[in-house]
Design an enzyme around this catalytic site. Structure first.
Site, mmCIF file in Angstrom:
data_model
loop_
_atom_site.group_PDB
_atom_site.id
_atom_site.type_symbol
_atom_site.label_atom_id
_atom_site.label_comp_id
_atom_site.label_asym_id
_atom_site.label_seq_id
_atom_site.Cartn_x
_atom_site.Cartn_y
_atom_site.Cartn_z
ATOM 1 N N GLU A 30 0.859 -1.185 0.000
ATOM 2 C CA GLU A 30 0.000 0.000 0.000
ATOM 3 C C GLU A 30 0.896 1.237 0.000
ATOM 4 O O GLU A 30 1.796 1.358 0.830
ATOM 5 C CB GLU A 30 -0.907 -0.023 1.241
ATOM 6 C CG GLU A 30 -1.884 1.125 1.262
ATOM 7 C CD GLU A 30 -3.136 0.834 2.100
ATOM 8 O OE1 GLU A 30 -3.445 -0.352 2.352
ATOM 9 O OE2 GLU A 30 -3.798 1.810 2.500
ATOM 10 N N ASN A 59 -3.356 -1.531 7.708
ATOM 11 C CA ASN A 59 -4.659 -2.089 7.326
ATOM 12 C C ASN A 59 -4.447 -3.601 7.363
ATOM 13 O O ASN A 59 -4.058 -4.221 6.390
ATOM 14 C CB ASN A 59 -5.076 -1.583 5.941
ATOM 15 C CG ASN A 59 -5.302 -0.077 5.969
ATOM 16 O OD1 ASN A 59 -5.864 0.459 6.925
ATOM 17 N ND2 ASN A 59 -4.855 0.612 4.948
ATOM 18 N N GLU A 81 -10.655 4.580 9.236
ATOM 19 C CA GLU A 81 -10.803 4.199 7.836
ATOM 20 C C GLU A 81 -11.298 2.763 7.692
ATOM 21 O O GLU A 81 -10.763 1.969 6.922
ATOM 22 C CB GLU A 81 -9.490 4.393 7.083
ATOM 23 C CG GLU A 81 -9.010 5.834 7.128
ATOM 24 C CD GLU A 81 -7.777 6.116 6.278
ATOM 25 O OE1 GLU A 81 -6.942 5.207 6.141
ATOM 26 O OE2 GLU A 81 -7.671 7.239 5.759
ATOM 27 N N ARG A 125 -2.031 3.687 17.002
ATOM 28 C CA ARG A 125 -2.010 4.896 16.159
ATOM 29 C C ARG A 125 -3.119 5.889 16.524
ATOM 30 O O ARG A 125 -4.242 5.496 16.833
ATOM 31 C CB ARG A 125 -2.135 4.512 14.687
ATOM 32 C CG ARG A 125 -0.950 3.709 14.214
ATOM 33 C CD ARG A 125 -1.152 3.268 12.801
ATOM 34 N NE ARG A 125 -0.675 4.213 11.823
ATOM 35 C CZ ARG A 125 -1.333 4.552 10.720
ATOM 36 N NH1 ARG A 125 -2.534 4.085 10.484
ATOM 37 N NH2 ARG A 125 -0.792 5.372 9.847
ATOM 38 N N ARG A 144 -11.763 17.366 10.378
ATOM 39 C CA ARG A 144 -10.933 16.169 10.533
ATOM 40 C C ARG A 144 -9.607 16.478 11.227
ATOM 41 O O ARG A 144 -9.070 15.642 11.959
ATOM 42 C CB ARG A 144 -10.686 15.540 9.152
ATOM 43 C CG ARG A 144 -9.767 14.355 9.211
ATOM 44 C CD ARG A 144 -9.677 13.642 7.887
ATOM 45 N NE ARG A 144 -8.363 13.020 7.736
ATOM 46 C CZ ARG A 144 -7.923 12.496 6.621
ATOM 47 N NH1 ARG A 144 -8.667 12.507 5.533
ATOM 48 N NH2 ARG A 144 -6.725 11.947 6.561
ATOM 49 N N LYS A 161 0.968 10.883 13.551
ATOM 50 C CA LYS A 161 1.530 11.408 12.305
ATOM 51 C C LYS A 161 2.066 12.816 12.523
ATOM 52 O O LYS A 161 1.571 13.543 13.392
ATOM 53 C CB LYS A 161 0.481 11.405 11.196
ATOM 54 C CG LYS A 161 0.155 10.005 10.683
ATOM 55 C CD LYS A 161 -0.723 10.048 9.431
ATOM 56 C CE LYS A 161 -1.051 8.619 8.993
ATOM 57 N NZ LYS A 161 -1.852 8.568 7.752
ATOM 58 N N ASP A 193 -2.632 14.345 7.017
ATOM 59 C CA ASP A 193 -2.149 13.090 6.452
ATOM 60 C C ASP A 193 -0.931 13.267 5.562
ATOM 61 O O ASP A 193 -1.047 13.156 4.336
ATOM 62 C CB ASP A 193 -3.292 12.448 5.645
ATOM 63 C CG ASP A 193 -3.071 10.974 5.401
ATOM 64 O OD1 ASP A 193 -2.009 10.476 5.794
ATOM 65 O OD2 ASP A 193 -3.958 10.336 4.823
ATOM 66 N N GLU A 214 5.274 9.504 13.735
ATOM 67 C CA GLU A 214 5.133 8.722 12.510
ATOM 68 C C GLU A 214 5.352 9.656 11.322
ATOM 69 O O GLU A 214 4.572 10.571 11.089
ATOM 70 C CB GLU A 214 3.740 8.076 12.417
ATOM 71 C CG GLU A 214 3.542 7.265 11.144
ATOM 72 C CD GLU A 214 2.204 6.512 11.096
ATOM 73 O OE1 GLU A 214 1.550 6.344 12.147
ATOM 74 O OE2 GLU A 214 1.816 6.103 9.991
ATOM 75 N N GLU A 271 3.806 9.203 -0.907
ATOM 76 C CA GLU A 271 2.413 9.094 -1.346
ATOM 77 C C GLU A 271 1.873 10.426 -1.851
ATOM 78 O O GLU A 271 1.160 10.476 -2.845
ATOM 79 C CB GLU A 271 1.559 8.594 -0.166
ATOM 80 C CG GLU A 271 0.078 8.550 -0.488
ATOM 81 C CD GLU A 271 -0.778 8.060 0.680
ATOM 82 O OE1 GLU A 271 -0.220 7.753 1.755
ATOM 83 O OE2 GLU A 271 -2.004 7.977 0.500
ATOM 84 N N HIS A 318 -4.313 18.435 0.588
ATOM 85 C CA HIS A 318 -5.280 17.427 0.151
ATOM 86 C C HIS A 318 -5.946 17.814 -1.174
ATOM 87 O O HIS A 318 -7.161 17.793 -1.313
ATOM 88 C CB HIS A 318 -6.339 17.220 1.247
ATOM 89 C CG HIS A 318 -6.949 15.841 1.269
ATOM 90 N ND1 HIS A 318 -7.754 15.364 0.265
ATOM 91 C CD2 HIS A 318 -6.870 14.840 2.188
ATOM 92 C CE1 HIS A 318 -8.157 14.148 0.566
ATOM 93 N NE2 HIS A 318 -7.627 13.795 1.718
ATOM 94 N N TRP A 339 -12.882 13.073 2.405
ATOM 95 C CA TRP A 339 -12.052 12.401 1.407
ATOM 96 C C TRP A 339 -12.074 13.183 0.085
ATOM 97 O O TRP A 339 -11.716 12.640 -0.953
ATOM 98 C CB TRP A 339 -12.517 10.963 1.167
ATOM 99 C CG TRP A 339 -12.096 10.025 2.268
ATOM 100 C CD1 TRP A 339 -11.349 10.322 3.369
ATOM 101 C CD2 TRP A 339 -12.383 8.622 2.363
ATOM 102 N NE1 TRP A 339 -11.165 9.209 4.155
ATOM 103 C CE2 TRP A 339 -11.794 8.140 3.557
ATOM 104 C CE3 TRP A 339 -13.087 7.719 1.575
ATOM 105 C CZ2 TRP A 339 -11.886 6.814 3.970
ATOM 106 C CZ3 TRP A 339 -13.182 6.386 1.977
ATOM 107 C CH2 TRP A 339 -12.579 5.943 3.170
HETATM 108 C C1 BDP Z 1 -3.287 7.387 4.223
HETATM 109 C C2 BDP Z 1 -3.095 6.384 3.129
HETATM 110 C C3 BDP Z 1 -3.736 5.056 3.445
HETATM 111 C C4 BDP Z 1 -3.293 4.588 4.820
HETATM 112 C C5 BDP Z 1 -3.603 5.658 5.844
HETATM 113 C C6 BDP Z 1 -3.066 5.324 7.218
HETATM 114 O O1 BDP Z 1 -3.678 6.901 1.939
HETATM 115 O O2 BDP Z 1 -3.358 4.147 2.442
HETATM 116 O O3 BDP Z 1 -3.901 3.402 5.171
HETATM 117 O O4 BDP Z 1 -2.982 6.867 5.483
HETATM 118 O O5 BDP Z 1 -2.056 5.916 7.586
HETATM 119 O O6 BDP Z 1 -2.379 8.412 3.989
HETATM 120 O O7 BDP Z 1 -3.636 4.504 7.914
#
Ligand code: BDP
Length: 718
Positions: free
Chosen positions: A185, A228, A309, A342, A354, A378, A383, A405, A411, A539, A561
């Site tokens: 991923e 995930n 998620e 997390r 968010r 994070k 994100d 993190e 990405e 984003h 999203w």
């Molecule tokens: C997002 C990613 C997703 C990850 C998520 C995460 O798009 O693929 O699963 O973070 O950190 O940035 O859990």
């Protein structure tokens, strides 16, 4: 000259100049002969032999590494000796492994280096000139050896060495978002390194290379599986496979961790619930942990993404994150394991901004986690965007260890083909002042535990490695793996110093190469911010795969999203109002940070549209209107990439052509995609501002409709 002679002469010339074929696989551990002959002679005189007794695996790999490095760098075999009967012996070991080290008066310094640190000192041993690399434990010796080799690789002088080094962070881990089917991923470097199908019987030599590379930069943990999570990895047959990897990594000081799927007790345990307060569930996790430790006695622990998620979690049963984390923590505690839980959570129903949700969720739980839980946060509140303010949780949970993190895989920064050296991003976050305990309460002080006296500390990086020959999908992207490791060891290292080391170790010590390439790398992340998300925008990427621009993204399952949720462009202006009259996210920061972000006068322009909805005609510091500033920044991003291309062309011939050509080709992709980002975003935002593109700016090449119609059904990483 005959053709054969000419070829032989050419090969000789190439070897002599140190220019030879390279595919990037050797990373920063190439050990070519020191090109400066006078310096090489100096090194040869200073290093005549190695004394490194001891028979365990870690000392074995340390000794081998030293021999290998010296053989390459000095271009001669350096003998192993048992006694100090000549000048120039490198004495390596712990007081237990080496009688010579034991006999030296090093107690005071060794007390400072702890379990994983080391000292390197030029000193007289038995009346002879020597260099001593000493530590309390074998893994410290290994780190000391890599450090010593780095000094040689970067052409440092060896006289008068007196170094005392210890990591400032305990858990320095890579998080692999690797699935059991070997897809990764958000991976842009091929497939997962872990060949689960052939494990445990076949051990790919790459596992050793991987561990060695990590150890060389001080990393000591690896989470093998995706956040995930798939419960299957906790089944016995997969534990055997993970154990085989752990066996390969162990000599290099690397521990294995796994992600725990919260519903595993139901999925593979046959229970009817995964409620953390159900005794059967607690029992199941305890038994599972015992089983794991039978396979992997030094198993590090679990990483968990819960109620985020779509992942299952304690809230499915009306329980808190603390109740969820604690049941896992109790299961691993008797074995010395930890749980990295997390904080990347945001609810599917919550209409709250968010950016605020992790703080709202976790701050009330401060102090209610078991001592072996770390909350993994994070770097920013959304994100891994090209730029975010630091996460407001840093500093806000004095009773609970928070670990960092970062994302190493790019990405949101152009995947593997965009050159974005991330040390400046990491550094910016680590040096941000939270003011949690007044001025000088840096994020780095939270992470290394000094601010709140955390007993446990950690830093995780979402890995960018894969099966590509060059590991990271691009030669340049490996700099981010390196930078992460160096900063996990010492969060106060500076980006220029890290870039300097990496360039010298990876490419060349030629000042004509190092200086321009360093400048190029250090400016590269800011270029990405300019052509993707200037002035605090965030984003704006395409949906799902996140490749390329998508500021128009709207609709779908959830507002947060989409892009329109974040930029909020309308006829008046653009930006997310997070002030006290908006979403009030600013109030999650300590004063005076809160007040700085709250006011349009004092908010840094880099974060303007993160915190404010600003009219198109707002005057910026430059004197331009906001609209013109936005255009200026998008154009500047493209121009900066062109500047990078120019720099790179200027160093042609100073390194091997293989790596030179790859970087050149990728920079051309980056330039093309920077224009794509600029044009798509400018045209889209123009539908709101209704303002012209002033003279002097490049015109978009295509129409907005054409940009919106671009699709990438097979973009990598999903
Ligand atoms: C997002 C990613 C997703 C990850 C998520 C995460 O798009 O693929 O699963 O973070 O950190 O940035 O859990």
């Amino acid at each position: 000259m005959s053709t054969r002679l000419a070829t032989a002469a050419l090969v000789g010339l190439l070897l002599a100049s140190g220019v030879h074929a390279e595919d990037g696989h050797a990373l920063w551990l190439r050990y070519p002969p020191v090109s400066d002959v006078a310096l090489r002679d100096e090194y040869r005189a200073a290093i005549s032999a190695v004394a490194c007794p001891g028979e365990n695996a870690t000392l074995g790999v340390a000794r081998e590494e030293l021999a290998r490095g010296l053989r390459g760098l000095l271009d001669e075999e350096v003998p192993l000796v048992n006694s100090i009967s000549r000048d120039g012996v490198v004495v390596v070991g712990t007081p237990q492994s080496s009688p010579v080290v034991a006999a030296l008066d090093l107690e005071t310094d060794l007390r400072k280096v702890g379990d994983e640190g080391f000292l390197i000192r030029s000193m007289s041993v038995a009346g002879k000139r020597a260099t001593v690399i000493a530590a309390n434990h074998d893994v410290g010796v290994l780190y000391g050896v890599f450090h010593f080799l780095r000094l040689l690789q970067t052409h440092r002088r060896l006289e008068g060495l007196s170094l005392v080094e210890a990591p400032r962070v305990q858990l320095r881990v890579l998080d692999h978002w690797d699935n059991l089917d070997r897809t990764v991923e958000r991976g842009y470097a091929g497939f997962s390194l872990w060949d689960w199908h052939k494990l445990p019987d076949y051990l790919d030599p790459r596992y050793t290379d991987y561990a060695r590379a990590n150890a060389s930069i001080g990393l000591n943990g690896t989470v093998l599986t995706n956040v995930n999570a798939n419960a299957t990895v906790l089944r016995a047959e997969y534990l055997q496979k993970a154990a085989a990897l752990a066996d390969v990594f162990r000599p290099w000081g690397i521990r294995v961790y796994l992600t725990a799927r919260f519903s595993a007790p139901m999925e593979i345990g046959g229970l009817e619930t995964a409620d953390p307060l159900a005794p059967a569930v607690a029992r199941w996790w305890k038994d599972k942990a015992d089983e794991i430790y039978r396979h992997i006695p030094d198993f590090g622990g679990f990483l968990v993404k819960a109620n985020s998620e779509g992942q299952p979690g304690p809230q499915d049963y009306g329980r808190s994150h603390a109740e969820g984390a604690n049941v896992l923590a109790d299961a691993v505690a008797p074995h010395g394991g930890v749980v990295m839980w997390r904080a990347f959570v945001y609810s599917s129903e919550e209409p709250e901004d968010r950016a605020k949700q992790a703080y709202s969720e976790f701050v009330p739980l401060d102090g209610s986690f078991r001592p072996n839980v770390l909350i993994q946060v994070k770097n920013g509140p959304i994100d891994f965007q090209p730029r975010e303010p630091f996460h407001p949780l840093f500093g806000a949970m004095p009773e609970t260890p928070l670990m960092m993190e970062f994302q190493i895989t790019q990405e949101y920064l152009g995947f593997a083909t965009h050159l974005a050296f991330l040390a400046p991003l990491y550094e910016e976050v680590l040096r941000s002042d939270t003011y949690a305990r007044g001025e000088g309460s840096l994020v780095a002080d939270v992470i290394d535990g000094s601010l709140h006296g955390y007993q446990r500390t950690g830093m995780a990086g979402v890995a960018n490695t894969g099966t590509d020959r060059n590991w990271c999908g691009s030669v340049m992207a490996c700099a981010n793996w390196f930078a992460f490791g160096r900063l996990a060891w010492d969060p106060m290292l500076e980006s220029p110093a890290i870039a300097d080391e990496w360039i010298r170790m990876t490419f060349s010590n030629d000042p004509g190469f190092v200086a321009p390439v360093k400048t190029m790398m250090l400016a590269s992340r800011e270029a990405v911010v300019d052509y993707m998300t200037p002035l605090g925008l965030h984003h704006l990427m395409a949906r799902g795969h996140h490749y390329g621009p998508g500021p128009w993204v709207s609709g779908g399952p959830r507002a947060d999203w989409t892009s329109v949720y974040y930029h909020r462009a309308d006829e008046e202006g653009i930006g997310f109002d997070r002030t006290t009259t908006g979403s009030d996210a600013v109030s999650q920061y300590f004063p005076p940070v809160r007040d700085q972000y709250e006011s349009l006068e004092t908010v840094p322009e880099e974060l303007l549209l993160w915190f404010h909805h600003v009219p198109w005609d707002h005057r910026m510091a430059s004197g331009r209107t906001l609209w013109n500033e936005l255009l200026y920044r998008y154009q500047r991003g493209v121009d900066r990439v062109r500047g990078m291309q120019e720099t790179w062309r200027s160093v042609e011939g100073l390194i091997d052509s293989e790596r030179y050509e790859q970087v050149k080709a990728f920079l051309a992709i980056q330039e093309k995609e920077a224009r794509w980002w600029r044009d798509a975003c400018v045209l889209y935002f123009q539908t709101f501002s209704r303002l012209p593109i002033p003279d002097g700016y490049e015109r978009p090449e295509r129409t907005l409709e054409e940009y919106e119609a671009i699709t990438h059904p097979y973009a990598p990483g999903i």
